[in-house]
Design a protein around this motif. Structure first.
Motif, PDB file in Angstrom:
ATOM      1  N   THR A 135       1.585 -50.935  12.301  1.00 23.22           N
ATOM      2  CA  THR A 135       3.320 -50.524  11.594  1.00 23.22           C
ATOM      3  C   THR A 135       4.623 -50.204  12.164  1.00 23.22           C
ATOM      4  N   PRO A 136       5.412 -51.053  11.957  1.00 27.76           N
ATOM      5  CA  PRO A 136       6.500 -50.879  12.713  1.00 27.76           C
ATOM      6  C   PRO A 136       6.978 -49.303  12.353  1.00 27.76           C
ATOM      7  N   LYS A 137       7.830 -47.783  13.644  1.00 28.89           N
ATOM      8  CA  LYS A 137       8.140 -46.591  13.286  1.00 28.89           C
ATOM      9  C   LYS A 137       8.831 -47.294  11.709  1.00 28.89           C
ATOM     10  N   PHE A 138       8.131 -45.989  10.401  1.00 28.39           N
ATOM     11  CA  PHE A 138       8.976 -45.768   9.259  1.00 28.39           C
ATOM     12  C   PHE A 138       8.847 -44.660   9.049  1.00 28.39           C
ATOM     13  N   SER A 139      10.037 -44.438   7.465  1.00 29.99           N
ATOM     14  CA  SER A 139      10.430 -43.039   7.588  1.00 29.99           C
ATOM     15  C   SER A 139       9.879 -43.005   5.967  1.00 29.99           C
ATOM     16  N   VAL A 140       9.219 -42.133   5.053  1.00 36.81           N
ATOM     17  CA  VAL A 140       9.663 -41.611   4.230  1.00 36.81           C
ATOM     18  C   VAL A 140      10.577 -40.999   3.624  1.00 36.81           C
ATOM     19  N   SER A 141      11.140 -40.475   2.627  1.00 40.22           N
ATOM     20  CA  SER A 141      12.035 -39.607   2.188  1.00 40.22           C
ATOM     21  C   SER A 141      12.456 -39.809   0.804  1.00 40.22           C
ATOM     22  N   THR A 142      11.573 -38.841   0.166  1.00 37.56           N
ATOM     23  CA  THR A 142      10.923 -38.891  -1.063  1.00 37.56           C
ATOM     24  C   THR A 142      11.153 -37.306  -1.989  1.00 37.56           C
ATOM     25  N   CYS A 143      10.282 -38.083  -3.419  1.00 36.27           N
ATOM     26  CA  CYS A 143      10.885 -36.357  -3.660  1.00 36.27           C
ATOM     27  C   CYS A 143      10.107 -36.406  -5.435  1.00 36.27           C
ATOM     28  N   PHE A 144       8.812 -35.184  -5.602  1.00 37.93           N
ATOM     29  CA  PHE A 144       8.006 -35.578  -5.682  1.00 37.93           C
ATOM     30  C   PHE A 144       7.841 -34.620  -7.350  1.00 37.93           C
ATOM     31  N   ASN A 145       7.730 -34.498  -8.359  1.00 35.72           N
ATOM     32  CA  ASN A 145       7.905 -33.540  -9.976  1.00 35.72           C
ATOM     33  C   ASN A 145       5.886 -32.955  -9.547  1.00 35.72           C
ATOM     34  N   MET A 146       6.060 -31.533  -9.472  1.00 38.29           N
ATOM     35  CA  MET A 146       4.676 -30.875 -10.149  1.00 38.29           C
ATOM     36  C   MET A 146       4.983 -30.469 -11.290  1.00 38.29           C
ATOM     37  N   VAL A 147       3.970 -30.580 -11.962  1.00 38.43           N
ATOM     38  CA  VAL A 147       3.804 -29.883 -13.124  1.00 38.43           C
ATOM     39  C   VAL A 147       2.825 -28.575 -13.436  1.00 38.43           C
ATOM     40  N   TYR A 148       2.882 -27.496 -13.214  1.00 43.51           N
ATOM     41  CA  TYR A 148       1.855 -26.872 -12.817  1.00 43.51           C
ATOM     42  C   TYR A 148       2.341 -25.701 -14.318  1.00 43.51           C
ATOM     43  N   ASP A 167       3.577 -23.819 -17.507  1.00 44.79           N
ATOM     44  CA  ASP A 167       4.206 -24.042 -17.765  1.00 44.79           C
ATOM     45  C   ASP A 167       5.641 -24.864 -17.342  1.00 44.79           C
ATOM     46  N   SER A 168       5.615 -25.325 -15.674  1.00 41.24           N
ATOM     47  CA  SER A 168       7.252 -24.733 -15.002  1.00 41.24           C
ATOM     48  C   SER A 168       6.630 -26.229 -13.915  1.00 41.24           C
ATOM     49  N   VAL A 169       7.984 -27.094 -14.056  1.00 40.38           N
ATOM     50  CA  VAL A 169       7.648 -27.905 -13.501  1.00 40.38           C
ATOM     51  C   VAL A 169       8.684 -28.104 -11.857  1.00 40.38           C
ATOM     52  N   LEU A 170       7.664 -28.214 -11.136  1.00 41.59           N
ATOM     53  CA  LEU A 170       9.080 -28.143  -9.552  1.00 41.59           C
ATOM     54  C   LEU A 170       9.607 -29.530  -9.060  1.00 41.59           C
ATOM     55  N   ASP A 171      10.296 -29.685  -8.195  1.00 46.75           N
ATOM     56  CA  ASP A 171      10.563 -30.935  -7.849  1.00 46.75           C
ATOM     57  C   ASP A 171      10.722 -29.674  -6.110  1.00 46.75           C
ATOM     58  N   VAL A 172       9.645 -31.281  -5.310  1.00 45.74           N
ATOM     59  CA  VAL A 172       9.675 -31.215  -4.420  1.00 45.74           C
ATOM     60  C   VAL A 172       9.580 -31.909  -3.262  1.00 45.74           C
ATOM     61  N   ASN A 205       8.485 -32.735   7.099  1.00 46.43           N
ATOM     62  CA  ASN A 205       9.230 -31.257   6.085  1.00 46.43           C
ATOM     63  C   ASN A 205       8.994 -31.591   4.918  1.00 46.43           C
ATOM     64  N   ILE A 206       8.575 -30.343   4.535  1.00 46.55           N
ATOM     65  CA  ILE A 206       8.130 -30.634   2.419  1.00 46.55           C
ATOM     66  C   ILE A 206       8.879 -28.798   2.407  1.00 46.55           C
ATOM     67  N   ASP A 207      10.042 -29.143   1.893  1.00 48.03           N
ATOM     68  CA  ASP A 207      11.146 -28.514   1.228  1.00 48.03           C
ATOM     69  C   ASP A 207      10.444 -28.069  -0.159  1.00 48.03           C
ATOM     70  N   LEU A 208       9.969 -26.552  -0.755  1.00 46.01           N
ATOM     71  CA  LEU A 208       9.483 -26.029  -2.064  1.00 46.01           C
ATOM     72  C   LEU A 208       9.850 -24.699  -1.380  1.00 46.01           C
ATOM     73  N   PRO A 209      10.537 -23.784  -2.907  1.00 44.15           N
ATOM     74  CA  PRO A 209      10.214 -22.872  -3.460  1.00 44.15           C
ATOM     75  C   PRO A 209       9.439 -22.252  -2.314  1.00 44.15           C
ATOM     76  N   GLU A 210      10.138 -21.001  -2.031  1.00 42.01           N
ATOM     77  CA  GLU A 210       8.914 -19.569  -0.962  1.00 42.01           C
ATOM     78  C   GLU A 210       8.232 -19.133  -1.542  1.00 42.01           C
ATOM     79  N   GLN A 211       8.628 -18.994  -3.063  1.00 43.36           N
ATOM     80  CA  GLN A 211       8.181 -17.639  -4.382  1.00 43.36           C
ATOM     81  C   GLN A 211       6.932 -19.122  -4.397  1.00 43.36           C
ATOM     82  N   TRP A 212       6.797 -19.510  -4.562  1.00 42.74           N
ATOM     83  CA  TRP A 212       5.802 -21.151  -5.855  1.00 42.74           C
ATOM     84  C   TRP A 212       4.543 -20.765  -3.884  1.00 42.74           C
TER      85      TRP A 212
END
Length: 372
Positions: free
Chosen positions: A275-288, A290-295, A310-317
């Motif tokens: 497969t030719p080189k490609f990138s993925v740049s996306t966000c998803f919601n995690m429901v845990y 009573d809270s919803v977290l954006d990643v 790279n995975i960007d999510l709150p350190e406290q989570w």
């Protein structure tokens, strides 16, 4: 009438395929019509490679007829994540194959016919091949409204695509292959050729969507066997052939080395790694709870392997060290749900024994796997 012959002609076929200037006693032109007895996509694609690589086509043309069990076949320069629903393929046990020719992605099943026309590069002519197919269809059912477009597709009723084309041009040899929809499962076709993956950026060759229709829908009396016979008959008339040879594409006595070619086409490095080189740049919601977290996730994938992650999510989570271990493990690994699942399980074993932490870790990993 083109008579079918099998075992008694296989040894002679072997001689023809391996002897550059051999004649064929049942043809005056030296040309051949051969038909695979296998419905395995990798075996049939390997036959194309073998003939292209080994057969002298200087004084001979070959028509190869074949059908496959359910499979999605992508072009040499395509991205499978961009072209199809890989999760659905795995669920339905539908094979994914990458051919050596260009062009777009197609769905094969036993309601679809595949035709490969082999010539020298100098004699390569896609339009003439497609006109032959149309002539055969019209001879079989004169009322059919079928014609070839400038894009080398065959349309039914001026709007429905029933055949697509791809080709490989080598230094001296060439082949042109096309499909013909007779009675394929259109629901599966449309489902598996729809990518659910978000945030992909790629320079890979994209497929051009088209409305499709089965010839069976136009005339329920038509079968794949009838279409194959009609096309073989027309080709035989044009090339003065009176036999169609059926053969087993796994037979090394006919095609020496064919099984190695088949195995190569099945490897992860070929199907996904090319497969030719490609990138993925996306966000998803995690429901845990009573809270919803954006990643947010960013990845670069080269040769089917994660080059940057790279995975960007709150350190406290989730502790940053643990998230860092996941990123480190993913970097260099295959962009593959099975491999990612194995990595996640391995890392979980070294996590602190904390049920809350384990639940959050599993949720993150499940969502990462869904990206693949």
């Amino acid at each position: 009438m083109v008579l079918q012959s099998s075992l008694k002609n296989c040894l002679h076929l072997s001689y023809i395929l391996r002897t550059p200037k051999a004649g064929f006693r049942s043809t005056t032109s030296g040309s051949l019509i051969i038909q695979s007895t296998s419905n395995d996509v990798y075996q049939n694609l390997a036959v194309e490679d073998w003939i292209h690589d080994h057969m002298n086509l200087e004084n001979r043309q070959v028509l190869f007829l074949w059908r496959n069990s359910p499979a999605v076949v992508i072009g040499r320069h395509q991205n499978p994540w961009q072209e199809c629903n890989l999760r659905l393929l795995r669920q339905k046990n539908i094979k994914l194959a990458r051919r050596r020719s260009g062009g777009g992605t197609v769905y094969h099943d036993l309601g679809n016919i595949n035709l490969t026309f082999f010539t020298t590069r100098k004699k390569y002519e896609r339009m003439e091949n497609l006109k032959l197919v149309v002539k055969a269809l019209k001879a079989l059912r004169p009322q059919l409204d079928v014609h070839v477009t400038d894009r080398y597709d065959i349309l039914l009723d001026r709007q429905y695509k029933i055949s697509g084309t791809a080709a490989k041009l080598g230094r001296t040899a060439a082949y042109h292959h096309c499909t013909l929809l007779c009675n394929a499962d259109k629901f599966v076709l449309s489902s598996v050729l729809k990518s659910p993956y978000k945030g992909l950026k790629s320079n890979a060759t994209p497929s051009v969507p088209a409305s499709v229709k089965n010839l069976f829908e136009e005339d329920p009396s038509l079968t794949c066997e009838m279409l194959l016979d009609a096309i073989a008959e027309e080709y035989a008339t044009q090339h003065q052939i009176d036999h169609r040879i059926t053969f087993n594409p796994a037979d090394e006595t006919v095609l020496p080395g064919i099984n190695n070619k088949t195995k190569e086409l099945q490897t992860w490095d070929w199907v996904y790694g090319k497969t030719p080189k490609f990138s993925v740049s996306t966000c998803f919601n995690m429901v845990y709870k009573d809270s919803v977290l954006d990643v947010k996730v960013d990845m670069d994938v080269k040769h089917g392997r994660i080059e940057v992650c790279n995975i960007d999510l709150p350190e406290q989570w989730l502790p940053s060290a643990l998230c860092g271990e996941l990123v480190k493990s993913l970097t260099g690994s295959k962009f593959c749900p099975n491999e990612t699942s194995t990595l996640a399980t391995t890392l979980l074993r070294v996590c602190p024994q904390d049920d809350e932490l384990h639940s959050r870790w599993n949720l993150l990993c499940e969502n990462m796997i869904m990206l693949m």
